[in-house]
Design a protein around this motif. Structure first.
Motif, PDB file in Angstrom:
ATOM      1  N   ARG A 416       0.821  -1.212   0.000  1.00  0.00           N
ATOM      2  CA  ARG A 416       0.000   0.000   0.000  1.00  0.00           C
ATOM      3  C   ARG A 416       0.857   1.264   0.000  1.00  0.00           C
ATOM      4  NH1 ARG A 416      -5.535  -1.144   3.388  1.00  0.00           N
ATOM      5  NH2 ARG A 416      -5.763  -3.332   2.852  1.00  0.00           N
ATOM      6  N   LEU A 417       1.961   1.244   0.739  1.00  0.00           N
ATOM      7  CA  LEU A 417       2.844   2.407   0.742  1.00  0.00           C
ATOM      8  C   LEU A 417       3.470   2.626  -0.632  1.00  0.00           C
ATOM      9  CD1 LEU A 417       4.675   2.100   4.195  1.00  0.00           C
ATOM     10  CD2 LEU A 417       2.903   3.729   3.556  1.00  0.00           C
ATOM     11  N   CYS A 418       3.832   1.530  -1.303  1.00  0.00           N
ATOM     12  CA  CYS A 418       4.391   1.654  -2.651  1.00  0.00           C
ATOM     13  C   CYS A 418       3.380   2.264  -3.606  1.00  0.00           C
ATOM     14  CB  CYS A 418       4.852   0.288  -3.166  1.00  0.00           C
ATOM     15  SG  CYS A 418       6.414  -0.279  -2.462  1.00  0.00           S
ATOM     16  N   ARG A 419       2.115   1.922  -3.442  1.00  0.00           N
ATOM     17  CA  ARG A 419       1.068   2.503  -4.297  1.00  0.00           C
ATOM     18  C   ARG A 419       0.918   4.004  -4.019  1.00  0.00           C
ATOM     19  NH1 ARG A 419      -2.096  -1.543  -6.671  1.00  0.00           N
ATOM     20  NH2 ARG A 419      -1.743  -3.624  -5.792  1.00  0.00           N
ATOM     21  N   ILE A 420       0.978   4.386  -2.736  1.00  0.00           N
ATOM     22  CA  ILE A 420       0.852   5.802  -2.395  1.00  0.00           C
ATOM     23  C   ILE A 420       2.006   6.598  -2.991  1.00  0.00           C
ATOM     24  CG2 ILE A 420       0.920   7.444  -0.470  1.00  0.00           C
ATOM     25  CD1 ILE A 420      -0.570   5.363   1.195  1.00  0.00           C
ATOM     26  N   LEU A 421       3.218   6.050  -2.894  1.00  0.00           N
ATOM     27  CA  LEU A 421       4.409   6.739  -3.406  1.00  0.00           C
ATOM     28  C   LEU A 421       4.560   6.607  -4.912  1.00  0.00           C
ATOM     29  CD1 LEU A 421       7.041   5.740  -0.689  1.00  0.00           C
ATOM     30  CD2 LEU A 421       6.066   8.004  -1.058  1.00  0.00           C
ATOM     31  N   ASP A 422       3.751   5.753  -5.524  1.00  0.00           N
ATOM     32  CA  ASP A 422       3.891   5.444  -6.952  1.00  0.00           C
ATOM     33  C   ASP A 422       5.283   4.873  -7.230  1.00  0.00           C
ATOM     34  OD1 ASP A 422       3.108   5.184  -9.579  1.00  0.00           O
ATOM     35  OD2 ASP A 422       3.638   7.220 -10.139  1.00  0.00           O
ATOM     36  N   HIS A 423       5.712   3.984  -6.334  1.00  0.00           N
ATOM     37  CA  HIS A 423       6.958   3.239  -6.495  1.00  0.00           C
ATOM     38  C   HIS A 423       6.588   1.803  -6.871  1.00  0.00           C
ATOM     39  CE1 HIS A 423       8.839   6.692  -5.002  1.00  0.00           C
ATOM     40  NE2 HIS A 423       9.398   6.260  -3.894  1.00  0.00           N
ATOM     41  N   PRO A 424       6.642   1.428  -8.146  1.00  0.00           N
ATOM     42  CA  PRO A 424       6.252   0.066  -8.537  1.00  0.00           C
ATOM     43  C   PRO A 424       7.026  -0.992  -7.748  1.00  0.00           C
ATOM     44  CG  PRO A 424       6.557   1.441 -10.479  1.00  0.00           C
ATOM     45  CD  PRO A 424       7.041   2.253  -9.304  1.00  0.00           C
ATOM     46  N   LEU A 425       6.296  -1.994  -7.294  1.00  0.00           N
ATOM     47  CA  LEU A 425       6.864  -3.084  -6.508  1.00  0.00           C
ATOM     48  C   LEU A 425       6.756  -4.379  -7.304  1.00  0.00           C
ATOM     49  CD1 LEU A 425       7.909  -4.249  -3.756  1.00  0.00           C
ATOM     50  CD2 LEU A 425       5.502  -4.503  -3.103  1.00  0.00           C
ATOM     51  N   THR A 426       7.868  -5.078  -7.475  1.00  0.00           N
ATOM     52  CA  THR A 426       7.871  -6.348  -8.208  1.00  0.00           C
ATOM     53  C   THR A 426       8.571  -7.412  -7.370  1.00  0.00           C
ATOM     54  OG1 THR A 426       9.884  -5.682  -9.384  1.00  0.00           O
ATOM     55  CG2 THR A 426       7.789  -5.300 -10.491  1.00  0.00           C
ATOM     56  N   LEU A 427       8.273  -8.638  -7.714  1.00  0.00           N
ATOM     57  CA  LEU A 427       8.777  -9.780  -6.955  1.00  0.00           C
ATOM     58  C   LEU A 427       9.268 -10.852  -7.922  1.00  0.00           C
ATOM     59  CD1 LEU A 427       8.967 -11.801  -4.499  1.00  0.00           C
ATOM     60  CD2 LEU A 427       6.526 -12.220  -4.856  1.00  0.00           C
ATOM     61  N   ARG A 428      10.453 -11.400  -7.645  1.00  0.00           N
ATOM     62  CA  ARG A 428      10.961 -12.554  -8.381  1.00  0.00           C
ATOM     63  C   ARG A 428      11.398 -13.592  -7.360  1.00  0.00           C
ATOM     64  NH1 ARG A 428      14.229  -9.276 -12.094  1.00  0.00           N
ATOM     65  NH2 ARG A 428      16.078 -10.195 -11.125  1.00  0.00           N
ATOM     66  N   SER A 429      10.983 -14.819  -7.546  1.00  0.00           N
ATOM     67  CA  SER A 429      11.326 -15.835  -6.560  1.00  0.00           C
ATOM     68  C   SER A 429      11.379 -17.207  -7.219  1.00  0.00           C
ATOM     69  CB  SER A 429      10.301 -15.834  -5.416  1.00  0.00           C
ATOM     70  OG  SER A 429      10.684 -16.748  -4.407  1.00  0.00           O
ATOM     71  N   THR A 430      12.301 -18.023  -6.744  1.00  0.00           N
ATOM     72  CA  THR A 430      12.434 -19.399  -7.194  1.00  0.00           C
ATOM     73  C   THR A 430      12.474 -20.282  -5.966  1.00  0.00           C
ATOM     74  OG1 THR A 430      13.704 -18.669  -9.117  1.00  0.00           O
ATOM     75  CG2 THR A 430      13.789 -21.015  -8.546  1.00  0.00           C
ATOM     76  N   LEU A 431      11.628 -21.293  -5.935  1.00  0.00           N
ATOM     77  CA  LEU A 431      11.591 -22.193  -4.786  1.00  0.00           C
ATOM     78  C   LEU A 431      12.961 -22.825  -4.571  1.00  0.00           C
ATOM     79  CD1 LEU A 431       8.136 -24.011  -5.100  1.00  0.00           C
ATOM     80  CD2 LEU A 431       8.880 -22.445  -3.305  1.00  0.00           C
ATOM     81  N   GLY A 432      13.425 -22.758  -3.320  1.00  0.00           N
ATOM     82  CA  GLY A 432      14.704 -23.336  -2.966  1.00  0.00           C
ATOM     83  C   GLY A 432      15.902 -22.465  -3.266  1.00  0.00           C
ATOM     84  N   ARG A 433      15.703 -21.324  -3.938  1.00  0.00           N
ATOM     85  CA  ARG A 433      16.840 -20.486  -4.322  1.00  0.00           C
ATOM     86  C   ARG A 433      16.734 -19.049  -3.826  1.00  0.00           C
ATOM     87  NH1 ARG A 433      18.301 -21.254 -10.517  1.00  0.00           N
ATOM     88  NH2 ARG A 433      20.061 -20.003  -9.758  1.00  0.00           N
ATOM     89  N   GLY A 434      15.623 -18.700  -3.212  1.00  0.00           N
ATOM     90  CA  GLY A 434      15.520 -17.362  -2.645  1.00  0.00           C
ATOM     91  C   GLY A 434      14.539 -16.456  -3.361  1.00  0.00           C
ATOM     92  N   THR A 435      14.473 -15.215  -2.870  1.00  0.00           N
ATOM     93  CA  THR A 435      13.486 -14.239  -3.332  1.00  0.00           C
ATOM     94  C   THR A 435      14.159 -12.878  -3.510  1.00  0.00           C
ATOM     95  OG1 THR A 435      11.741 -15.407  -2.130  1.00  0.00           O
ATOM     96  CG2 THR A 435      11.273 -13.141  -2.789  1.00  0.00           C
ATOM     97  N   ALA A 436      13.644 -12.113  -4.457  1.00  0.00           N
ATOM     98  CA  ALA A 436      14.128 -10.748  -4.672  1.00  0.00           C
ATOM     99  C   ALA A 436      12.929  -9.819  -4.798  1.00  0.00           C
ATOM    100  CB  ALA A 436      14.994 -10.678  -5.918  1.00  0.00           C
ATOM    101  N   PHE A 437      12.924  -8.753  -4.008  1.00  0.00           N
ATOM    102  CA  PHE A 437      11.927  -7.691  -4.110  1.00  0.00           C
ATOM    103  C   PHE A 437      12.591  -6.471  -4.746  1.00  0.00           C
ATOM    104  CE2 PHE A 437      10.069 -10.288  -0.815  1.00  0.00           C
ATOM    105  CZ  PHE A 437       8.701 -10.162  -1.013  1.00  0.00           C
TER     106      PHE A 437
END
Length: 591
Positions: A416-437
């Motif tokens: 919600r804060l990202c929407r207010i700031l108009d800062h696009p939020l994306t997510l990439r993740s692979t099971l067993g290998r980690g996550t990146a925001f």
């Protein structure tokens, strides 16, 4: 009413497009008719007219047939992006063809050959009448009948004798054809308009039906989400509250001071846990109420990273994982508090769900801004959960609702804060290998870096200050008075505006500051109570409002009161700082 489903300008454009389509559709039949009638006319006149003139005339007719056929093929094969005015070109070619046919009425007018004259007259009349069917959809093309029929009418009038009657009949016939064409054009125009409006209404009804179905599904989903939210909140609120109840009972029956001190530590931990949950619930309500207003400034990402590293490195070390920040010189445009909250929640979440390895934070300049990235070597997130993790109280692998794994609100607040700031939020993740925001923020222009200097906290001295407390909860009034008196304040408490005014008058008590709960009994508010006390005392007394209400509409009302607003539960240190700030205000004469 017709036309409501389709805007007027758009409807006119669609009607015109349909009429042009009809024009080209009918042109193919007109070309076949032109070819057959011209060949028949050449055959009938072969022994009457000069061959060279006849062949030249027929060549002109054939050429114009080929031109119109080419326009027809080009129109059919045009691309979606084509802007050529095909209908204008066809209209010009049709007018030229009409003139070529009209020329036959002059070139081959032979009173000495009644058969040839009759055949020419009938042929031109047929071509003129055919224009009604072929070109009635497009008014400019209808006028091709004028150069077709008018020359032979004039030739009959010029021939004199009894031929003038035929000339007059040809002119009357031409007027009748033009009138019929206009009438058919109006009927066709109206029928196309009605059909398009009907189609528009059908589409509108279908869209409304789909929208209603989607709204129903969203309402059902929201209702289910609300039920899950309330169930989770109920559980998470009851857990620390249950612990507080048990610790209080244990403290009451514990004769051992050392044991009592240990119980007090556990009691304080439980209240901190309860306070943390309530604060996050309050943040969700503030977001829904629209009370987060970004204060955009030029920020040094390195400053943000340094603050987060100092705060969160001990948390990562306690869990045995490495927390790293890549040095950067990039500056962005954002709100420092909101961006800090976003990154803090993401990093905290990454640490929580990473059992071994590291969490790495960095930033990279992109074409359209700066991408702030948080990488972890955790278990990863399955694709089907990529959207769900941003819902309130949604947690992976925490069915037992272990509070040490968080409350499930962190990423909901981030989203919600990202929407207010108009800062696009994306997510990439692979099971067993980690996550990146990834949080996308705009790059700051070349400008001086805006820095805020931190002021050292000065212990607030409140001894001898008179404080009026207005709250309809007796326990809260007593607890607030106890804390204020421990700071050396004189206190006067009341549960309503009327009681406060009466006690002030009896005790001749002039408060230095007013603390009022926002929602009092009988629909009254703290804002009204403060205004009444100020009027009675005749001074602009500094005041602050406390509220435990988390409904978005109540938060908006309280925020609009223009008083300093604190949300329950209020930590004593926060209350003391707020009172110290109010003490700096100078009293002004009241109304």
């Amino acid at each position: 009413m017709p036309g409501k489903s389709i805007p007027a300008i758009r409807l006119r454009g669609q009607v015109e497009s349909e009429k042009i389509e009809v024009l080209f559709r009918n042109t193919s039949f007109a070309l076949i008719t032109n070819l057959l009638l011209s060949a028949g006319l050449v055959w009938v006149l072969w022994n009457v007219a000069e061959h060279q003139t006849l062949i030249g005339w027929w060549a002109a007719i054939i050429f114009l047939i080929v031109v119109r056929l080419a326009l027809l093929i080009g129109y059919r094969r045009r691309g979606a992006a084509s802007t050529l005015p095909w209908h204008h070109y066809l209209t010009i070619a049709t007018m030229l063809a009409g003139a070529a046919w009209g020329a036959a009425g002059i070139l081959f007018f032979n009173p000495d050959s009644p058969i040839a004259l009759i055949f020419i007259t009938i042929t031109l009349a047929g071509i003129t009448a055919g224009s009604v069917a072929s070109y009635s959809s497009w008014r400019p093309a209808q006028y091709a009948s004028i150069p077709t029929a008018l020359p032979i009418a004039l030739r009959y009038l010029m021939a004199g004798g009894d031929f003038w009657i035929m000339g007059l009949m040809c002119i009357l016939y031409l007027f009748n054809v033009l009138a019929s064409a206009r009438q058919i054009s109006r009927v066709l125009d109206e029928s196309i308009r009605l059909r398009l409006e009907k189609q528009g209404l059908v589409r509108q009804l279908q869209d409304e039906k789909r929208a209603a179905e989607q709204a129903r599904m969203r309402a059902e989903e929201a209702n289910l989400a609300k039920s899950r939210f309330l169930a989770a909140a109920n559980h998470d609120l009851r857990q620390p509250l249950h612990a507080v109840t048990l610790f209080v009972q244990a403290l009451r029956h514990s004769p051992d001071k050392a044991r009592a001190g240990e119980i007090l530590e556990h009691l304080e931990a439980s209240t901190r846990s309860l306070e943390g949950l309530l604060n996050e619930l309050l943040d969700i309500s503030k977001l829904e109420a629209g009370l987060f207003k970004p204060q955009i400034s030029v920020l040094s990402l390195q400053d943000i990273f340094d603050g987060l590293e100092r705060e969160l490195r001990p948390v990562a070390e306690e869990k045995g994982i490495e927390l790293g920040f890549v040095a950067t010189r990039l500056e962005i445009l954002s709100d420092p508090q909101m961006l800090g909250r976003i990154l803090r929640n993401i990093i905290t979440n990454a640490i929580r769900y990473t059992d071994r390895g590291a969490v790495l934070v960095g930033a990279r300049r992109k074409k359209n801004g700066v991408a702030i990235a948080v990488y972890d070597t955790g278990q990863g997130i399955a694709p089907e959960h990529h959207q769900a993790i941003f819902r309130e109280f949604y947690q992976l692998e925490n069915p037992e609702r272990d509070r040490r794994k968080g409350l499930g609100l962190g990423l909901a607040i981030v989203d919600r804060l990202c929407r207010i700031l108009d800062h696009p939020l994306t997510l990439r993740s692979t099971l067993g290998r980690g996550t990146a925001f990834f949080v996308q923020a705009p790059l700051a222009p070349e400008a001086a870096r805006l820095r805020e200097t931190d002021q050292e906290d000065v212990p607030a001295r409140l001894e001898g200050w008179s404080v009026l407390v207005i709250d309809d909860d007796a326990v809260v009034r007593r607890a607030t008075a106890e804390v204020l008196e421990s700071w050396g304040c004189r206190t006067l408490t009341a549960e309503s505006t009327e009681e406060a005014l009466a006690r002030i008058e009896r005790a001749s008590f002039v408060p230095d500051v007013i603390i009022a709960d926002y929602r009092l009994r009988e629909g009254r508010t703290g804002s009204e109570a403060i205004a009444a006390v100020r009027k009675a005392v005749g001074a602009h007394i500094p005041a602050l409002i406390l509220t435990g209400d988390t409904a978005p509409e109540r938060l908006r009302e309280a925020s609009a009161s223009q008083y300093l607003l604190l949300h329950k539960p209020v930590h004593p240190g926060r209350l003391r700082s707020a009172l110290a700030g109010l003490r700096e205000l100078v009293r002004e004469p009241g109304p």
